[in-house]
Scaffold this motif. Structure first.
Motif, PDB file in Angstrom:
ATOM      1  N   ALA A   8      44.330  64.859  44.013  1.00 47.85           N
ATOM      2  CA  ALA A   8      43.267  64.224  43.616  1.00 47.85           C
ATOM      3  C   ALA A   8      43.640  62.703  44.245  1.00 47.85           C
ATOM      4  CB  ALA A   8      43.368  63.595  42.120  1.00 47.85           C
ATOM      5  N   ARG A   9      42.666  61.966  44.398  1.00 44.06           N
ATOM      6  CA  ARG A   9      42.721  60.558  45.213  1.00 44.06           C
ATOM      7  C   ARG A   9      42.353  59.430  44.204  1.00 44.06           C
ATOM      8  NH1 ARG A   9      42.911  59.679  50.735  1.00 44.06           N
ATOM      9  NH2 ARG A   9      43.009  61.896  51.899  1.00 44.06           N
ATOM     10  N   ILE A  10      43.299  58.466  44.296  1.00 42.92           N
ATOM     11  CA  ILE A  10      43.376  57.496  43.432  1.00 42.92           C
ATOM     12  C   ILE A  10      41.942  56.339  43.759  1.00 42.92           C
ATOM     13  CG2 ILE A  10      44.382  55.301  42.644  1.00 42.92           C
ATOM     14  CD1 ILE A  10      46.955  56.466  43.037  1.00 42.92           C
ATOM     15  N   GLU A  11      41.387  56.263  42.809  1.00 42.40           N
ATOM     16  CA  GLU A  11      40.071  55.489  42.862  1.00 42.40           C
ATOM     17  C   GLU A  11      40.011  54.063  42.592  1.00 42.40           C
ATOM     18  OE1 GLU A  11      37.101  58.094  41.735  1.00 42.40           O
ATOM     19  OE2 GLU A  11      36.590  58.923  43.788  1.00 42.40           O
ATOM     20  N   GLU A  12      41.110  53.849  41.290  1.00 42.30           N
ATOM     21  CA  GLU A  12      40.988  52.665  40.462  1.00 42.30           C
ATOM     22  C   GLU A  12      42.309  52.640  39.874  1.00 42.30           C
ATOM     23  OE1 GLU A  12      37.081  52.079  38.728  1.00 42.30           O
ATOM     24  OE2 GLU A  12      38.283  50.890  37.382  1.00 42.30           O
ATOM     25  N   VAL A  13      42.827  51.252  39.835  1.00 37.61           N
ATOM     26  CA  VAL A  13      43.904  51.154  38.879  1.00 37.61           C
ATOM     27  C   VAL A  13      43.570  49.907  38.289  1.00 37.61           C
ATOM     28  CG1 VAL A  13      46.502  50.626  38.748  1.00 37.61           C
ATOM     29  CG2 VAL A  13      45.529  51.880  40.675  1.00 37.61           C
ATOM     30  N   SER A  14      43.992  50.002  36.944  1.00 40.39           N
ATOM     31  CA  SER A  14      43.480  48.892  36.001  1.00 40.39           C
ATOM     32  C   SER A  14      44.872  47.862  35.854  1.00 40.39           C
ATOM     33  CB  SER A  14      43.184  49.117  34.727  1.00 40.39           C
ATOM     34  OG  SER A  14      43.453  48.563  33.653  1.00 40.39           O
ATOM     35  N   THR A  15      45.129  46.723  36.030  1.00 36.68           N
ATOM     36  CA  THR A  15      46.442  46.007  35.831  1.00 36.68           C
ATOM     37  C   THR A  15      46.548  45.175  34.667  1.00 36.68           C
ATOM     38  OG1 THR A  15      45.278  44.443  37.163  1.00 36.68           O
ATOM     39  CG2 THR A  15      46.457  45.805  38.641  1.00 36.68           C
ATOM     40  N   GLU A  16      45.427  45.089  33.738  1.00 36.19           N
ATOM     41  CA  GLU A  16      45.683  44.214  32.718  1.00 36.19           C
ATOM     42  C   GLU A  16      46.861  44.497  31.869  1.00 36.19           C
ATOM     43  OE1 GLU A  16      42.511  44.017  28.998  1.00 36.19           O
ATOM     44  OE2 GLU A  16      41.593  44.720  30.960  1.00 36.19           O
ATOM     45  N   ARG A  17      47.188  45.585  31.538  1.00 35.85           N
ATOM     46  CA  ARG A  17      48.223  46.049  30.768  1.00 35.85           C
ATOM     47  C   ARG A  17      49.352  45.714  31.430  1.00 35.85           C
ATOM     48  NH1 ARG A  17      47.792  50.967  26.821  1.00 35.85           N
ATOM     49  NH2 ARG A  17      49.806  50.651  25.599  1.00 35.85           N
ATOM     50  N   LEU A  18      49.346  45.932  32.801  1.00 32.62           N
ATOM     51  CA  LEU A  18      50.720  45.766  33.442  1.00 32.62           C
ATOM     52  C   LEU A  18      51.051  44.260  33.692  1.00 32.62           C
ATOM     53  CD1 LEU A  18      50.085  48.378  36.487  1.00 32.62           C
ATOM     54  CD2 LEU A  18      51.685  48.653  34.427  1.00 32.62           C
ATOM     55  N   HIS A  19      49.951  43.569  33.970  1.00 34.96           N
ATOM     56  CA  HIS A  19      50.143  42.157  33.909  1.00 34.96           C
ATOM     57  C   HIS A  19      50.603  41.485  32.752  1.00 34.96           C
ATOM     58  CE1 HIS A  19      49.136  40.811  37.933  1.00 34.96           C
ATOM     59  NE2 HIS A  19      47.844  41.273  37.855  1.00 34.96           N
ATOM     60  N   LYS A  20      50.157  42.021  31.609  1.00 41.58           N
ATOM     61  CA  LYS A  20      50.392  41.501  30.354  1.00 41.58           C
ATOM     62  C   LYS A  20      51.955  41.656  30.058  1.00 41.58           C
ATOM     63  CE  LYS A  20      47.690  41.789  26.149  1.00 41.58           C
ATOM     64  NZ  LYS A  20      46.971  42.847  25.456  1.00 41.58           N
ATOM     65  N   ASP A  21      52.620  42.980  30.440  1.00 42.33           N
ATOM     66  CA  ASP A  21      53.855  43.259  30.355  1.00 42.33           C
ATOM     67  C   ASP A  21      54.633  42.561  31.312  1.00 42.33           C
ATOM     68  OD1 ASP A  21      53.269  45.384  28.495  1.00 42.33           O
ATOM     69  OD2 ASP A  21      53.867  47.050  29.985  1.00 42.33           O
ATOM     70  N   LEU A  22      54.448  42.280  32.451  1.00 34.92           N
ATOM     71  CA  LEU A  22      55.301  41.448  33.505  1.00 34.92           C
ATOM     72  C   LEU A  22      55.215  40.043  32.871  1.00 34.92           C
ATOM     73  CD1 LEU A  22      53.887  43.236  36.830  1.00 34.92           C
ATOM     74  CD2 LEU A  22      55.952  43.414  35.653  1.00 34.92           C
ATOM     75  N   ASP A  23      53.951  39.474  32.525  1.00 39.02           N
ATOM     76  CA  ASP A  23      54.280  38.225  32.063  1.00 39.02           C
ATOM     77  C   ASP A  23      55.202  37.687  30.829  1.00 39.02           C
ATOM     78  OD1 ASP A  23      52.296  37.447  33.897  1.00 39.02           O
ATOM     79  OD2 ASP A  23      50.551  37.533  32.446  1.00 39.02           O
ATOM     80  N   GLN A  24      55.394  39.068  30.009  1.00 41.71           N
ATOM     81  CA  GLN A  24      56.232  38.983  28.879  1.00 41.71           C
ATOM     82  C   GLN A  24      57.552  39.281  29.357  1.00 41.71           C
ATOM     83  OE1 GLN A  24      54.748  40.884  25.295  1.00 41.71           O
ATOM     84  NE2 GLN A  24      52.652  40.220  26.013  1.00 41.71           N
ATOM     85  N   GLY A  25      57.909  39.630  30.565  1.00 40.77           N
ATOM     86  CA  GLY A  25      59.230  39.963  30.973  1.00 40.77           C
ATOM     87  C   GLY A  25      59.730  41.483  30.650  1.00 40.77           C
ATOM     88  N   ILE A  26      58.531  42.180  30.243  1.00 43.17           N
ATOM     89  CA  ILE A  26      58.763  43.807  30.090  1.00 43.17           C
ATOM     90  C   ILE A  26      58.673  44.553  31.315  1.00 43.17           C
ATOM     91  CG2 ILE A  26      57.653  45.720  28.807  1.00 43.17           C
ATOM     92  CD1 ILE A  26      56.760  43.545  26.564  1.00 43.17           C
ATOM     93  N   VAL A  27      59.385  45.485  31.470  1.00 39.18           N
ATOM     94  CA  VAL A  27      59.372  46.425  32.827  1.00 39.18           C
ATOM     95  C   VAL A  27      58.479  47.601  32.752  1.00 39.18           C
ATOM     96  CG1 VAL A  27      60.786  47.791  34.385  1.00 39.18           C
ATOM     97  CG2 VAL A  27      61.623  45.429  33.582  1.00 39.18           C
ATOM     98  N   PRO A  28      57.212  47.498  33.213  1.00 38.41           N
ATOM     99  CA  PRO A  28      56.361  48.636  32.785  1.00 38.41           C
ATOM    100  C   PRO A  28      57.003  49.913  33.719  1.00 38.41           C
ATOM    101  CG  PRO A  28      55.368  47.029  34.254  1.00 38.41           C
ATOM    102  CD  PRO A  28      56.618  46.556  33.939  1.00 38.41           C
TER     103      PRO A  28
END
Ligand code: ASP
Ligand code: MG
Length: 410
Positions: A111-131
């Protein structure tokens, strides 16, 4: 303070001891004040083991279920690494591909990646959580689990880094960088500080197995600075970037591909359509063809030669025998003990005579060149497999790539 994506391959997470060492490394990077997202592979050997389990219960391929099975390998490592991080007082959270919307097409197993959603990742990173994200897997439009093909975690990491607009994507592995040649063959091979995307793409697809070529392609396209470095030793590794205007060495590295075979159809009519009649059935098999050479015709006849992977050799000959009869060609022959050696460097664009230097060096060692192909930044030769290592070493020396050779050269 920057955003960095770390990717750890199968060897780096091959045991709980190693996973704990990886956790220590991630904690150290977080202590620098960096925002870190991590992508992991399955534990080394696990994907092979799962593949064998699948083959054991069904002799025909069932791609959808195979993907569900294979994706389970990475589920183990995201959980273990997250737990090891939390144990060290570092907040962390594991995610399967689908949970962070790594959306792919529906081609199971590739499979080829078409899209990645960063919303959740940014939220974690902003709170100092490592996804901690499962590599190699995604989800298609209908919610089916997909996998990206072997080595796919590199591509996941690059896709995440691109989506996050990370400052760097670090591919942490069991070697400390990209070398001028395989250090197991060439004793004085040297780690490269930098290599361009274009060069890395040639080196990756030519069998220097440090990075999956698709990930390099992706990184080049989205201009994600990529660094290959060791998980267990400190060091700068190799940075893969866009071409700088710094003067480039003529040759940056030498790759070799063993396990190749060549096939020649001799005395084929020199008329339109012959190449397609020979290579058409090979492509549909599907057998991948690499180099193709056709002689200039004489007496209305010509010879047609191409190379395939050694595993496909017998099958390709079988497919072509009826084609030979059909075309009235004189002879079908081949050699399955050949190898390819390629010199790669963007500096070739501005330097003439690279090919001649290579040919002279091989001639001096009495190595016969069976086929030649070139591109703007690469010259490949096919030689008998027993001369492959010698060819690699002598090209390495000819282009001054050895240890200490870099001094005084910018
Ligand atoms: N676990 C998968 C494989 O072994 C993906 C990866 O390691 O990149 O191919
Ligand atoms: Mg891997």
């Amino acid at each position: 303070m920057g955003t960095v994506v770390h990717k750890y391959g199968g060897t780096s997470v091959g045991s709980t001891e190693r996973i704990k060492a990886v956790a220590d490394r991630v904690v150290r990077q977080c202590a620098n004040g960096d925002r870190v997202a991590v992508v992991v592979s399955a534990m080394g050997g696990e994907t092979d083991r799962l593949t064998a389990l699948g083959r054991d219960v069904a002799d025909r391929s069932i791609p959808r279920e195979m993907d569900v099975l294979l994706a389970s390998g990475e589920q183990v490592t995201i959980a273990l690494l997250s737990m090891a991080l939390i144990q060290r007082g570092q907040r962390a959270r594991s995610y399967l591909g689908g949970q962070v919307h790594i959306r792919t097409n529906d081609h199971h197993g590739r499979a080829r990646i078409e899209e990645v959603s960063t919303e959740r990742l940014h939220k974690d990173l902003d709170q100092g959580i490592v996804p901690v994200i499962a590599g190699f897997q995604g989800i298609d439009e209908s919610g089916n689990v997909t996998t990206l093909g072997r080595g796919g975690s590199d591509t996941t990491a690059v896709a995440i880094a691109a989506a996050l607009e990370a400052d760097e994507c670090q591919i942490c592995t069991d070697v400390d960088g990209v070398y001028t040649a395989d250090p197991r063959v060439v004793e004085d091979a040297r780690r490269l500080d930098q290599v361009t995307f274009e060069e890395m793409l040639e080196l990756a697809s030519l069998g220097s197995k440090v990075l999956a070529s698709r990930s390099v392609e992706f990184a080049g396209k989205y201009r994600v600075p990529l660094r290959v470095l060791s998980t267990f030793e400190d060091g700068p590794g190799t940075l893969i970037t866009v071409e700088t205007n710094m003067e480039q060495p003529v040759v940056s590295g030498i790759a070799h591909t063993p396990d190749e075979a060549k096939i020649t159809m001799a005395g084929v009519p020199d008329v339109p359509g012959v190449a397609s009649r020979i290579l058409g059935p090979i492509g549909r098999a599907p057998i991948e063809v690499d180099m193709i050479v056709q002689n200039t015709g004489g007496d209305g006849l010509t010879d047609f030669t191409f190379t395939v992977k050694r595993d496909d050799y017998e099958r390709a000959l079988e497919i072509l025998e009826p084609v030979r009869l059909d075309l009235g060609a004189r002879e079908l022959s081949g050699d399955n003990k050949i190898a390819k050696v390629s010199v790669v460097g963007v500096g070739m664009r501005s330097h003439a005579g690279v090919a001649t230097r290579l040919f002279d060096a091989l001639a001096a060692e009495n190595i016969n060149i069976q086929m030649i192909s070139t591109s703007e930044i690469k010259i490949s030769v096919v030689v008998a497999e027993r001369y492959m290592e010698l060819a690699l070493r002598c090209a390495h020396t000819e282009f001054g790539l050895g240890e200490g050779a870099g001094e005084g050269r910018t």
